[in-house]
Design an enzyme around this catalytic site. Structure first.
Site, PDB file in Angstrom:
ATOM      1  N   GLU A 103      40.796  37.974  30.798  1.00 37.50           N
ATOM      2  CA  GLU A 103      40.162  38.810  31.561  1.00 37.50           C
ATOM      3  C   GLU A 103      40.480  40.348  31.020  1.00 37.50           C
ATOM      4  O   GLU A 103      39.800  41.123  31.044  1.00 37.50           O
ATOM      5  CB  GLU A 103      40.703  39.118  33.328  1.00 37.50           C
ATOM      6  CG  GLU A 103      39.966  38.202  33.970  1.00 37.50           C
ATOM      7  CD  GLU A 103      40.512  37.568  35.675  1.00 37.50           C
ATOM      8  OE1 GLU A 103      39.785  36.839  36.294  1.00 37.50           O
ATOM      9  OE2 GLU A 103      41.651  38.008  35.859  1.00 37.50           O
ATOM     10  N   GLY A 153      44.910  35.678  40.268  1.00 41.91           N
ATOM     11  CA  GLY A 153      44.774  34.790  41.291  1.00 41.91           C
ATOM     12  C   GLY A 153      44.097  33.296  40.935  1.00 41.91           C
ATOM     13  O   GLY A 153      44.600  32.234  41.429  1.00 41.91           O
ATOM     14  N   GLY A 206      36.341  40.743  40.023  1.00 43.93           N
ATOM     15  CA  GLY A 206      37.056  40.756  41.305  1.00 43.93           C
ATOM     16  C   GLY A 206      38.540  41.197  41.034  1.00 43.93           C
ATOM     17  O   GLY A 206      39.033  41.884  39.831  1.00 43.93           O
ATOM     18  N   THR A 241      34.471  36.119  43.886  1.00 43.22           N
ATOM     19  CA  THR A 241      33.671  37.357  43.852  1.00 43.22           C
ATOM     20  C   THR A 241      32.640  37.341  42.698  1.00 43.22           C
ATOM     21  O   THR A 241      31.376  37.487  42.641  1.00 43.22           O
ATOM     22  CB  THR A 241      34.304  38.597  44.124  1.00 43.22           C
ATOM     23  OG1 THR A 241      35.348  38.277  45.062  1.00 43.22           O
ATOM     24  CG2 THR A 241      33.382  39.789  44.750  1.00 43.22           C
ATOM     25  N   ASP A 271      42.552  40.849  42.951  1.00 47.27           N
ATOM     26  CA  ASP A 271      43.545  40.367  44.383  1.00 47.27           C
ATOM     27  C   ASP A 271      44.095  41.698  45.120  1.00 47.27           C
ATOM     28  O   ASP A 271      44.116  41.377  46.338  1.00 47.27           O
ATOM     29  CB  ASP A 271      44.782  39.646  43.543  1.00 47.27           C
ATOM     30  CG  ASP A 271      44.383  38.182  43.128  1.00 47.27           C
ATOM     31  OD1 ASP A 271      43.323  37.379  43.396  1.00 47.27           O
ATOM     32  OD2 ASP A 271      44.355  38.231  41.718  1.00 47.27           O
ATOM     33  N   LYS A 296      45.465  41.307  39.285  1.00 48.38           N
ATOM     34  CA  LYS A 296      44.688  40.346  38.961  1.00 48.38           C
ATOM     35  C   LYS A 296      45.440  38.884  38.548  1.00 48.38           C
ATOM     36  O   LYS A 296      46.518  38.837  38.064  1.00 48.38           O
ATOM     37  CB  LYS A 296      43.570  40.659  37.916  1.00 48.38           C
ATOM     38  CG  LYS A 296      42.793  41.917  38.638  1.00 48.38           C
ATOM     39  CD  LYS A 296      41.562  42.093  37.633  1.00 48.38           C
ATOM     40  CE  LYS A 296      40.714  40.968  36.860  1.00 48.38           C
ATOM     41  NZ  LYS A 296      40.305  40.069  37.674  1.00 48.38           N
ATOM     42  N   LYS A 304      41.019  43.722  50.074  1.00 50.84           N
ATOM     43  CA  LYS A 304      41.838  43.926  48.821  1.00 50.84           C
ATOM     44  C   LYS A 304      42.251  45.373  48.431  1.00 50.84           C
ATOM     45  O   LYS A 304      43.297  45.630  47.468  1.00 50.84           O
ATOM     46  CB  LYS A 304      41.027  43.445  47.490  1.00 50.84           C
ATOM     47  CG  LYS A 304      40.303  42.225  47.510  1.00 50.84           C
ATOM     48  CD  LYS A 304      41.066  40.960  47.535  1.00 50.84           C
ATOM     49  CE  LYS A 304      40.267  39.539  47.715  1.00 50.84           C
ATOM     50  NZ  LYS A 304      39.637  39.373  46.529  1.00 50.84           N
TER      51      LYS A 304
HETATM   52  C1  5RP Z   1      40.848  35.617  38.564  1.00 50.12           C
HETATM   53  C2  5RP Z   1      41.228  36.905  39.165  1.00 50.12           C
HETATM   54  C3  5RP Z   1      40.285  37.325  40.292  1.00 50.12           C
HETATM   55  O1  5RP Z   1      39.517  38.284  40.092  1.00 50.12           O
HETATM   56  C4  5RP Z   1      41.005  37.697  41.466  1.00 50.12           C
HETATM   57  O2  5RP Z   1      41.995  36.301  41.712  1.00 50.12           O
HETATM   58  C5  5RP Z   1      40.111  37.689  43.014  1.00 50.12           C
HETATM   59  O3  5RP Z   1      39.495  36.406  43.074  1.00 50.12           O
HETATM   60  P1  5RP Z   1      38.342  36.477  44.435  1.00 50.12           P
HETATM   61  O4  5RP Z   1      37.221  36.802  43.968  1.00 50.12           O
HETATM   62  O5  5RP Z   1      38.277  34.700  44.728  1.00 50.12           O
HETATM   63  O6  5RP Z   1      39.092  36.783  45.722  1.00 50.12           O
HETATM   64  O7  5RP Z   1      41.853  37.883  38.830  1.00 50.12           O
HETATM   65  O8  5RP Z   1      42.047  35.282  37.672  1.00 50.12           O
END
Ligand code: 5RP
Length: 223
Positions: A103, A96, A82, A31, A84, A94, A121
């Site tokens: 972050e 993922g 973004g 995202t 998770d 967060k 989400k």
């Molecule tokens: C990365 C994160 C991302 O924001 C989270 O995994 C969401 O990812 P996506 O936008 O691919 O669904 O925390 O460390």
């Protein structure tokens, strides 16, 4: 609409939160990547960006956006990323994409956290998504035992059969099977385990705004 179209829609909507002439904090993930592509279209209106990962830095640069070291930046009106999972109170899981520590650091320097996410989400209770915990490599076994004692099932995250290494040279333990009734308390508890760098719970400082992509359009949740 596909999930990617929902992500694109929230990425586009997030431009409204970008403050002209200022530096933008930018997250990591699919995202966030859509957001970077949108940001590229207005790059002349911003001073630059701070990236939450090496991957994000590279993508920003590929659009000709200047990437600043966080240490050079005094003020940042907004951080856009973004999640998770996100609750109706703005608490998130967060990490993922394994970028949770940077972050959280970049988000902590921003006045406002704008979460961009597709509707899948939004959850009532955090924990269906395995909770990422970044850990110093030599502490991984002792930390895993302590996470198990909290009621979770710790799993070392692998990449190509080897422990995944983060941008900070650490490993990730994903904790399965948690029903997180009190995210603020659990965030503090896990962050206090010696050897943990950061837990991927963003609850003490959650999102201020969530732009949620749904079939009926982009919904704005404020917290
Ligand atoms: C990365 C994160 C991302 O924001 C989270 O995994 C969401 O990812 P996506 O936008 O691919 O669904 O925390 O460390």
């Amino acid at each position: 609409m596909t999930q990617d179209e929902l992500k694109q829609a929230v990425a586009r909507a997030a431009l409204e939160y970008v403050v002209e002439g200022h530096i933008v904090g930018v997250g990591t993930g699919s995202t966030a990547n859509f957001f970077i592509d949108e940001l590229g279209k207005i790059k002349d209106k911003i001073a630059g960006a701070v990236a939450s990962s090496e991957v994000t830095a590279e993508r920003l640069k590929s659009h000709g956006i200047q990437v600043f070291d966080l240490n050079e930046v005094d003020a940042m009106p907004v951080y856009i990323d973004g999640a998770d999972e996100i609750t109706r109170q703005g608490a998130m899981i967060k990490g993922g994409g394994a970028a949770l520590t940077r972050e959280k650091v970049v988000a902590s320097a921003a006045e406002k956290f704008v979460c961009i996410a597709d509707g899948s989400k939004l959850v009532e209770t955090l924990g269906s998504f395995p909770l990422p915990v970044e850990v110093i490599p030599m502490a991984r076994a002792v930390v895993a035992r302590k996470l198990k004692a909290l009621g979770g099932e710790p799993r070392l995250r692998l990449k190509d059969g080897k422990p995944l290494m983060t941008d900070n040279g650490c490993v990730i333990i994903d904790v399965l099977g948690l029903q997180i009734a009190n995210p603020v308390e659990l965030e503090e508890q896990i962050n206090n385990i010696v050897g943990v760098v950061t837990v991927g719970l963003f609850a003490r400082r959650g999102a201020n705004v969530c732009l949620l992509g749904t079939a009926d359009g982009v919904k704005t949740l404020t917290f």
